[in-house]
Design a protein around this motif. Structure first.
Motif, mmCIF file in Angstrom:
data_model
loop_
_atom_site.group_PDB
_atom_site.id
_atom_site.type_symbol
_atom_site.label_atom_id
_atom_site.label_comp_id
_atom_site.label_asym_id
_atom_site.label_seq_id
_atom_site.Cartn_x
_atom_site.Cartn_y
_atom_site.Cartn_z
ATOM 1 N N ASP A 164 40.042 12.510 22.985
ATOM 2 C CA ASP A 164 40.535 13.116 24.223
ATOM 3 C C ASP A 164 39.406 13.649 25.096
ATOM 4 O O ASP A 164 39.654 14.293 26.114
ATOM 5 C CB ASP A 164 41.532 14.237 23.907
ATOM 6 C CG ASP A 164 40.914 15.381 23.103
ATOM 7 O OD1 ASP A 164 39.695 15.315 22.792
ATOM 8 O OD2 ASP A 164 41.642 16.338 22.775
ATOM 9 N N GLY A 165 38.156 13.387 24.700
ATOM 10 C CA GLY A 165 37.014 13.830 25.491
ATOM 11 C C GLY A 165 36.493 15.200 25.134
ATOM 12 O O GLY A 165 35.464 15.630 25.670
ATOM 13 N N SER A 166 37.160 15.920 24.234
ATOM 14 C CA SER A 166 36.681 17.239 23.833
ATOM 15 C C SER A 166 35.434 17.097 22.965
ATOM 16 O O SER A 166 35.272 16.125 22.227
ATOM 17 C CB SER A 166 37.767 18.007 23.080
ATOM 18 O OG SER A 166 38.149 17.314 21.906
ATOM 19 N N VAL A 167 34.545 18.085 23.086
ATOM 20 C CA VAL A 167 33.285 18.087 22.343
ATOM 21 C C VAL A 167 33.354 19.179 21.280
ATOM 22 O O VAL A 167 33.672 20.335 21.584
ATOM 23 C CB VAL A 167 32.093 18.340 23.282
ATOM 24 C CG1 VAL A 167 30.788 18.404 22.493
ATOM 25 C CG2 VAL A 167 32.014 17.246 24.339
ATOM 26 N N HIS A 168 33.079 18.813 20.026
ATOM 27 C CA HIS A 168 33.077 19.769 18.926
ATOM 28 C C HIS A 168 31.642 20.003 18.482
ATOM 29 O O HIS A 168 30.882 19.047 18.289
ATOM 30 C CB HIS A 168 33.908 19.253 17.752
ATOM 31 C CG HIS A 168 35.377 19.189 18.042
ATOM 32 N ND1 HIS A 168 35.920 18.236 18.876
ATOM 33 C CD2 HIS A 168 36.410 19.965 17.619
ATOM 34 C CE1 HIS A 168 37.235 18.422 18.947
ATOM 35 N NE2 HIS A 168 37.551 19.455 18.203
ATOM 36 N N VAL A 169 31.293 21.272 18.311
ATOM 37 C CA VAL A 169 29.923 21.662 18.000
ATOM 38 C C VAL A 169 29.907 22.467 16.705
ATOM 39 O O VAL A 169 30.716 23.387 16.526
ATOM 40 C CB VAL A 169 29.327 22.522 19.136
ATOM 41 C CG1 VAL A 169 27.897 22.923 18.807
ATOM 42 C CG2 VAL A 169 29.390 21.782 20.459
ATOM 43 N N ALA A 170 28.991 22.126 15.802
ATOM 44 C CA ALA A 170 28.768 22.914 14.590
ATOM 45 C C ALA A 170 27.467 23.682 14.755
ATOM 46 O O ALA A 170 26.405 23.075 14.937
ATOM 47 C CB ALA A 170 28.697 22.000 13.370
ATOM 48 N N ASP A 171 27.560 25.021 14.742
ATOM 49 C CA ASP A 171 26.339 25.825 14.771
ATOM 50 C C ASP A 171 26.402 26.851 13.643
ATOM 51 O O ASP A 171 27.279 26.795 12.777
ATOM 52 C CB ASP A 171 26.109 26.455 16.148
ATOM 53 C CG ASP A 171 27.007 27.650 16.446
ATOM 54 O OD1 ASP A 171 27.923 27.946 15.642
ATOM 55 O OD2 ASP A 171 26.802 28.295 17.489
ATOM 56 N N GLN A 172 25.475 27.799 13.636
ATOM 57 C CA GLN A 172 25.377 28.724 12.510
ATOM 58 C C GLN A 172 26.510 29.743 12.467
ATOM 59 O O GLN A 172 26.623 30.494 11.492
ATOM 60 C CB GLN A 172 24.023 29.442 12.557
ATOM 61 C CG GLN A 172 22.848 28.497 12.372
ATOM 62 C CD GLN A 172 21.518 29.217 12.408
ATOM 63 O OE1 GLN A 172 21.334 30.223 11.725
ATOM 64 N NE2 GLN A 172 20.588 28.718 13.203
ATOM 65 N N THR A 173 27.352 29.783 13.486
ATOM 66 C CA THR A 173 28.482 30.716 13.476
ATOM 67 C C THR A 173 29.817 30.018 13.277
ATOM 68 O O THR A 173 30.855 30.671 13.280
ATOM 69 C CB THR A 173 28.523 31.530 14.785
ATOM 70 O OG1 THR A 173 28.795 30.650 15.886
ATOM 71 C CG2 THR A 173 27.209 32.250 15.022
ATOM 72 N N GLY A 174 29.818 28.690 13.133
ATOM 73 C CA GLY A 174 31.070 27.981 12.900
ATOM 74 C C GLY A 174 31.176 26.706 13.708
ATOM 75 O O GLY A 174 30.168 26.109 14.094
ATOM 76 N N VAL A 175 32.409 26.303 13.966
ATOM 77 C CA VAL A 175 32.685 25.096 14.748
ATOM 78 C C VAL A 175 33.441 25.496 16.004
ATOM 79 O O VAL A 175 34.411 26.263 15.948
ATOM 80 C CB VAL A 175 33.505 24.074 13.930
ATOM 81 C CG1 VAL A 175 33.937 22.898 14.806
ATOM 82 C CG2 VAL A 175 32.689 23.566 12.749
ATOM 83 N N HIS A 176 33.003 24.962 17.138
ATOM 84 C CA HIS A 176 33.580 25.306 18.433
ATOM 85 C C HIS A 176 34.008 24.028 19.147
ATOM 86 O O HIS A 176 33.368 22.987 19.011
ATOM 87 C CB HIS A 176 32.563 26.068 19.287
ATOM 88 C CG HIS A 176 31.789 27.087 18.519
ATOM 89 N ND1 HIS A 176 32.295 28.319 18.203
ATOM 90 C CD2 HIS A 176 30.548 27.032 17.960
ATOM 91 C CE1 HIS A 176 31.403 28.999 17.499
ATOM 92 N NE2 HIS A 176 30.336 28.236 17.336
ATOM 93 N N ARG A 177 35.067 24.137 19.927
ATOM 94 C CA ARG A 177 35.588 22.998 20.683
ATOM 95 C C ARG A 177 35.527 23.297 22.168
ATOM 96 O O ARG A 177 35.983 24.359 22.617
ATOM 97 C CB ARG A 177 37.036 22.703 20.282
ATOM 98 C CG ARG A 177 37.702 21.577 21.071
ATOM 99 C CD ARG A 177 39.161 21.422 20.643
ATOM 100 N NE ARG A 177 39.818 20.307 21.293
ATOM 101 C CZ ARG A 177 40.454 20.384 22.455
ATOM 102 N NH1 ARG A 177 40.509 21.548 23.104
ATOM 103 N NH2 ARG A 177 41.040 19.325 22.972
#
Length: 399
Positions: free
Chosen positions: A106-119
């Protein structure tokens, strides 16, 4: 060493090397080309347009690159290290050493960083935390993803929207169920029985077919019925017949059965979709053990318009009624315009689906797609391929 890998729709391979801050593209012919430098590149992803997404670990941002021009754009992160902020545009929120990135259908970007996963929503650009908590020490299995202890290193999204997270220091793969709360198709009716007979209505004797069933436990909005007729030694769907029954119904009378009727099938319907069809045969008829399966019926395609700016991918939802009784798998293929013809899309190939499947979502529909076909397969062979409105070998026209 290579720290990130991604492949675009054209078959180009992208590689990142975190320690030497190097990005490379390998084209389908094997030619290697360098790409513009990005600070400490780690995880990589591509979208349907072939753009490259780079998790800049020490840069605390996600960078989107056009490989054909080298143009760079920060889409998540401010460049400052910090805890991501919910409810703001992704480019206005800090990140903390992002290591993984993926782009959903759907075009959303998911990011994994040191505080968790963000959309980051593909339409609004707003960032939301999806998983993780104040500690990266393992915790939270079986509970809410928000607040769970996860050392998020990379992230992937499946075709229905669930998350898979590499939990680096905890040596695990974590699964986040984001789908079970959505409406699901109901279970099929049980105890289906069918018989042919003669009944009297208003002092007139007429031939009838009678079908009865036990409704599933879930709330349903109604039932769909199919009728089968004799064709040589087999029973095949009667394409001239499709009936429905209200939610509380447990039986149906067919007031115009053909002399060659050999069975009926019933499916339950709800807001989540249609169940598989449960058959009942008149007498002892069943499909011959070595016969090819029955093809799907009522194949339908709904094509999404895509994002308003026209830059994101479209998706297509292909659905059908499952009437096969001896299938091993469903098959799906896509068609695309080449010149003045609508031909099979070799890049899409043939998608294999589980038996009893009643739909598939094509998350990345390229320009020029002109149709889809579905078929059923077992050890005896394939059924005929069916398109929209039961056009037989015709395809579903989307142009």
């Amino acid at each position: 060493p290579v720290t990130g890998v991604a492949i675009d729709p054209a078959g180009n391979l992208f590689l990142s090397e975190w320690y030497v801050e190097r990005l490379k593209r390998v084209d389908p012919a094997g030619a290697v080309r360098p790409l513009p430098k990005v600070d400490s590149p780690n995880g990589l992803a591509t979208d349907a347009e072939g753009r490259l997404y780079v998790a800049s670990n020490h840069g605390h941002r996600i960078v989107r690159m056009e490989p054909w021009t080298g143009r760079l754009e920060t889409i998540v992160g401010t460049g400052a290290m910090g805890v991501a902020v919910d409810g703001v545009p992704g480019a206005e929120s800090p990140l903390s050493g992002p290591r993984g990135v993926t782009v959903a259908g759907d075009g959303s970007v998911h990011v994994a960083d040191q505080t968790g996963v963000h959309r980051v929503d593909g339409k609004t650009g707003i960032l939301r935390r999806m998983a993780g908590g104040p500690s990266r020490e393992f915790s939270g299995d079986g509970g809410p993803a928000l607040g769970a202890g996860i050392d998020a290193f990379s992230v992937a999204v499946d075709v229905v929207g669930n998350l898979y997270i590499t939990d680096y220091e905890n040596h695990r793969i974590r699964f986040v169920d984001l789908v079970s709360g959505r409406p699901q198709s109901p279970r099929a009716p049980s105890q289906v029985k069918a018989e042919l007979g003669v009944r009297t209505y208003a002092e007139t004797r007429i031939n009838t077919g009678h079908v009865s069933w036990a409704a599933p436990a879930e709330e349903v909005t109604g039932f769909r019925l199919m009728r089968y007729v004799k064709a040589g030694e087999d029973c095949i769907p009667d394409r001239s017949f499709l009936a429905s029954a209200p939610p509380k119904a447990t039986s149906f009378d067919d007031m115009s059965p053909k002399s060659v009727v050999c069975g009926y099938a019933v499916a339950a319907e709800s807001a989540g979709g249609l169940s598989s069809f449960e058959p009942a045969w008149v007498g002892s008829r069943t499909p011959p053990p070595n016969s090819r399966p029955q093809p799907p019926v009522r194949v339908n395609v709904v094509l999404s318009p895509g994002p308003a700016d026209g830059r994101g991918p479209r998706s297509a939802r292909i659905t059908w009624m499952d009437v096969a009784m001896n299938e091993e798998k469903y098959l799906l293929r896509r068609f695309i315009v080449r010149g003045n013809a609508c031909v099979e899309d070799e890049a899409f190939g043939v998608v294999e689906l589980l038996p009893d499947s009643v739909g598939y979502t094509d998350e990345n529909v390229p320009a020029g797609v002109c149709g889809y076909q579905a078929a059923v397969s077992n050890s005896a062979g394939e059924s005929i391929w069916i398109g929209d409105r039961d056009l037989g070998p015709e395809i579903v026209q989307l142009l």
